[in-house]
Design a protein around this motif. Sequence first.
Motif, mmCIF file in Angstrom:
data_model
loop_
_atom_site.group_PDB
_atom_site.id
_atom_site.type_symbol
_atom_site.label_atom_id
_atom_site.label_comp_id
_atom_site.label_asym_id
_atom_site.label_seq_id
_atom_site.Cartn_x
_atom_site.Cartn_y
_atom_site.Cartn_z
ATOM 1 N N UNK A 1 1.238 -0.999 -0.062
ATOM 2 C CA UNK A 1 -0.141 0.039 0.055
ATOM 3 C C UNK A 1 1.169 1.159 0.836
ATOM 4 N N UNK A 2 0.300 2.441 -0.409
ATOM 5 C CA UNK A 2 1.229 3.392 -1.036
ATOM 6 C C UNK A 2 1.421 4.003 1.094
ATOM 7 N N UNK A 3 2.430 5.087 0.988
ATOM 8 C CA UNK A 3 2.466 5.558 2.689
ATOM 9 C C UNK A 3 1.391 6.258 3.049
ATOM 10 N N UNK A 4 1.628 5.796 4.038
ATOM 11 C CA UNK A 4 0.276 6.350 4.805
ATOM 12 C C UNK A 4 0.569 7.649 6.232
ATOM 13 N N UNK A 5 -0.590 8.498 5.794
ATOM 14 C CA UNK A 5 -0.060 9.480 7.188
ATOM 15 C C UNK A 5 -0.966 8.889 8.649
ATOM 16 N N UNK A 6 0.485 9.461 9.096
ATOM 17 C CA UNK A 6 -0.322 8.990 10.799
ATOM 18 C C UNK A 6 -1.642 10.628 11.252
ATOM 19 N N UNK A 7 -1.532 9.830 12.710
ATOM 20 C CA UNK A 7 -3.048 10.722 12.732
ATOM 21 C C UNK A 7 -2.498 12.322 13.416
ATOM 22 N N UNK A 8 -0.860 12.564 14.070
ATOM 23 C CA UNK A 8 0.021 13.369 14.163
ATOM 24 C C UNK A 8 -0.543 14.060 12.602
ATOM 25 N N UNK A 9 0.151 13.697 11.861
ATOM 26 C CA UNK A 9 0.709 14.339 10.595
ATOM 27 C C UNK A 9 -0.630 15.223 10.422
ATOM 28 N N UNK A 10 -1.754 14.501 10.065
ATOM 29 C CA UNK A 10 -3.400 14.975 9.700
ATOM 30 C C UNK A 10 -2.832 15.810 10.683
ATOM 31 N N UNK A 11 -3.764 14.913 11.792
ATOM 32 C CA UNK A 11 -3.822 16.414 12.889
ATOM 33 C C UNK A 11 -3.182 18.218 12.835
ATOM 34 N N UNK A 12 -1.941 18.140 12.236
ATOM 35 C CA UNK A 12 -1.107 18.939 12.412
ATOM 36 C C UNK A 12 -1.001 20.057 10.761
ATOM 37 N N UNK A 13 -1.810 19.273 9.959
ATOM 38 C CA UNK A 13 -1.988 19.834 8.651
ATOM 39 C C UNK A 13 -3.377 20.432 8.335
ATOM 40 N N UNK A 14 -4.492 20.165 9.010
ATOM 41 C CA UNK A 14 -5.496 20.161 9.069
ATOM 42 C C UNK A 14 -6.093 21.867 10.396
ATOM 43 N N UNK A 15 -5.021 21.627 11.908
ATOM 44 C CA UNK A 15 -4.752 23.058 12.681
ATOM 45 C C UNK A 15 -4.382 23.764 12.211
ATOM 46 N N UNK A 16 -3.676 23.234 10.864
ATOM 47 C CA UNK A 16 -2.703 24.441 9.962
ATOM 48 C C UNK A 16 -3.481 25.172 9.067
ATOM 49 N N UNK A 17 -4.249 24.677 8.060
ATOM 50 C CA UNK A 17 -5.090 25.127 7.395
ATOM 51 C C UNK A 17 -6.592 25.633 7.969
ATOM 52 N N UNK A 18 -7.360 24.963 9.061
ATOM 53 C CA UNK A 18 -7.975 25.958 10.044
ATOM 54 C C UNK A 18 -7.732 27.384 10.087
ATOM 55 N N UNK A 19 -6.568 27.484 10.137
ATOM 56 C CA UNK A 19 -6.064 28.802 10.884
ATOM 57 C C UNK A 19 -5.552 29.769 9.692
ATOM 58 N N UNK A 20 -5.041 28.893 8.133
ATOM 59 C CA UNK A 20 -5.412 29.911 7.689
ATOM 60 C C UNK A 20 -7.043 29.945 6.986
ATOM 61 N N UNK A 21 -7.427 28.994 7.673
ATOM 62 C CA UNK A 21 -8.835 29.958 6.880
ATOM 63 C C UNK A 21 -9.273 30.665 7.789
ATOM 64 N N UNK A 22 -9.252 30.710 8.958
ATOM 65 C CA UNK A 22 -10.310 32.186 9.798
ATOM 66 C C UNK A 22 -9.365 32.743 9.933
ATOM 67 N N UNK A 23 -8.132 32.895 9.350
ATOM 68 C CA UNK A 23 -7.268 33.951 9.411
ATOM 69 C C UNK A 23 -7.888 34.750 8.176
ATOM 70 N N UNK A 179 -6.833 15.102 0.460
ATOM 71 C CA UNK A 179 -8.484 15.760 0.631
ATOM 72 C C UNK A 179 -9.730 15.696 2.246
ATOM 73 N N UNK A 180 -8.843 14.991 2.518
ATOM 74 C CA UNK A 180 -9.522 14.967 4.009
ATOM 75 C C UNK A 180 -9.420 16.248 4.705
ATOM 76 N N UNK A 181 -8.500 16.627 4.628
ATOM 77 C CA UNK A 181 -8.355 18.169 5.782
ATOM 78 C C UNK A 181 -8.922 19.227 4.879
ATOM 79 N N UNK A 182 -8.784 18.645 3.465
ATOM 80 C CA UNK A 182 -9.814 20.044 2.853
ATOM 81 C C UNK A 182 -11.178 19.660 2.757
ATOM 82 N N UNK A 183 -11.988 18.864 2.850
ATOM 83 C CA UNK A 183 -12.471 18.291 2.878
ATOM 84 C C UNK A 183 -13.936 18.607 4.009
ATOM 85 N N UNK A 184 -13.104 18.022 4.971
ATOM 86 C CA UNK A 184 -13.541 18.633 6.819
ATOM 87 C C UNK A 184 -13.714 19.865 6.839
ATOM 88 N N UNK A 185 -12.927 20.323 6.385
ATOM 89 C CA UNK A 185 -12.910 22.098 6.849
ATOM 90 C C UNK A 185 -13.788 22.872 6.532
#
Length: 447
Positions: A1-23, A179-185
């Motif tokens: 299977x292709x390289x997977x991302x950890x929950x920590x990686x996803x949380x970090x990407x999501x928190x940065x995306x949310x901060x950028x959106x809110x700003x 894609x999950x981070x984009x959709x969850x946002x």
Amino acid sequence: MAHTLSADDIREDFSQAMSAMYQQEVPQYGTLLALVADVNLAVLENNTRLHEQLVNADELARLNVERHGAIRVGTADELATLCRMFAIMGMHPVGYYDLSVAGVPVHSTAFRPIDDAALQRNPFRVFTSLLRLELIDSPELRKKASNILTRRDIFTPRCRALMAIHDEQGSFTATQAQEFVREALETFRWHRHTTVDKETYEALHQQHRLIADVVCFPGCHINHLTPRTLDIDQVQSLMAKYGIEPKAVIEGPPRRAVPLLLRQTSFKALEEPVQFAGELSGTHTARFGEIEQRGAALTPKGRVLYDKLLAEAGVGKDNLTHQHHLQTVFKTFPDSEFLLRQQGLAWFRYRLTPAGDAHRQAIRPGDDPQPLIERGWIEAQPITYEDFLPVSAAGIFQSNLGGDAHTLSHGNASREAFEQALGRSVLNEFSLYEEAEMRSKRRCGLL
């Protein structure tokens, strides 16, 4: 299977995306980040001991990325689905908070990481509140609100599909995670168009502003995103200089040599234009900026003393008077790390120094840490409080809902009903802190 991302990686990407959106949505939030960064830099330059403590505790790196958000949802299905979403990011529901006793018709939990490594990597938290429809007085209005909420879906179809894929695979590839981070946002994005007409909005608003905020929009927009400061008093005094109007009083404990729990302040909620269903327009007030300063996590014994003193202190009208009064009342709460440890009032994380590591064989399970600390073999630092204070949360909510305390027909708080809606039990924060202290003692050979 292709390289997977950890929950920590996803949380970090999501928190940065949310901060950028809110700003982008709330430009004043960017000003707030700049203010906090300036204050933190000045504190670290002038306090080498604090800088060293943060480095030793592996907390300096997380300081600049630390955020907590706050959202409000209307149904059990929304809450349970958020629980699934946050689990993918390594965030678990911790604590149960009843805010109805302070006139806010919700009960809440905080989704956050729980293990040491995850917290050091990215401690992003989301304080999540579920509307208590039973506290709406009018049966007709209660039914109408329920029907409105039943008709909406705050999650995109693709977001739901990706969560199902994660359930099946147990992880995401890098592409799926992006894609999950984009959709969850999209769940947390601000929408200017309401799902109701102006008459319905005003009826719900009259019952309670927060009810209108939860029920009348297509998503659970993020209503504040909170950076962490090292000196909240300095932030409060500088907000006006940065063009920000602060709330009147800093919530939580007073300024101390050893900070306790959580102190919070905010800028006033924005009055934003909205378009109601039909052709009428108006304004809505919900989103605001908040800043926090985190201190030591207290044991149950320490928390009882804290709650007693806070109730005794009450709330002042202006910040200067209130803070002086708080400091007077809290003089009976020990203000040194030694006394907090000795009296069992706060949780601590223990680590071996290089000298202690060289004498590891001399340390026995059950040893009193204090002589080893004095000998320079072990260091003990307060464990950072990762959770929230219901009185402070209610104070922040009320100050940004126009400052008017609403009278509610208080139903009994129901942790059981909340957990049923959530689909699982919330974790006990005291147990998590105790386990963290025990783990650190075990690593030192004290257990």
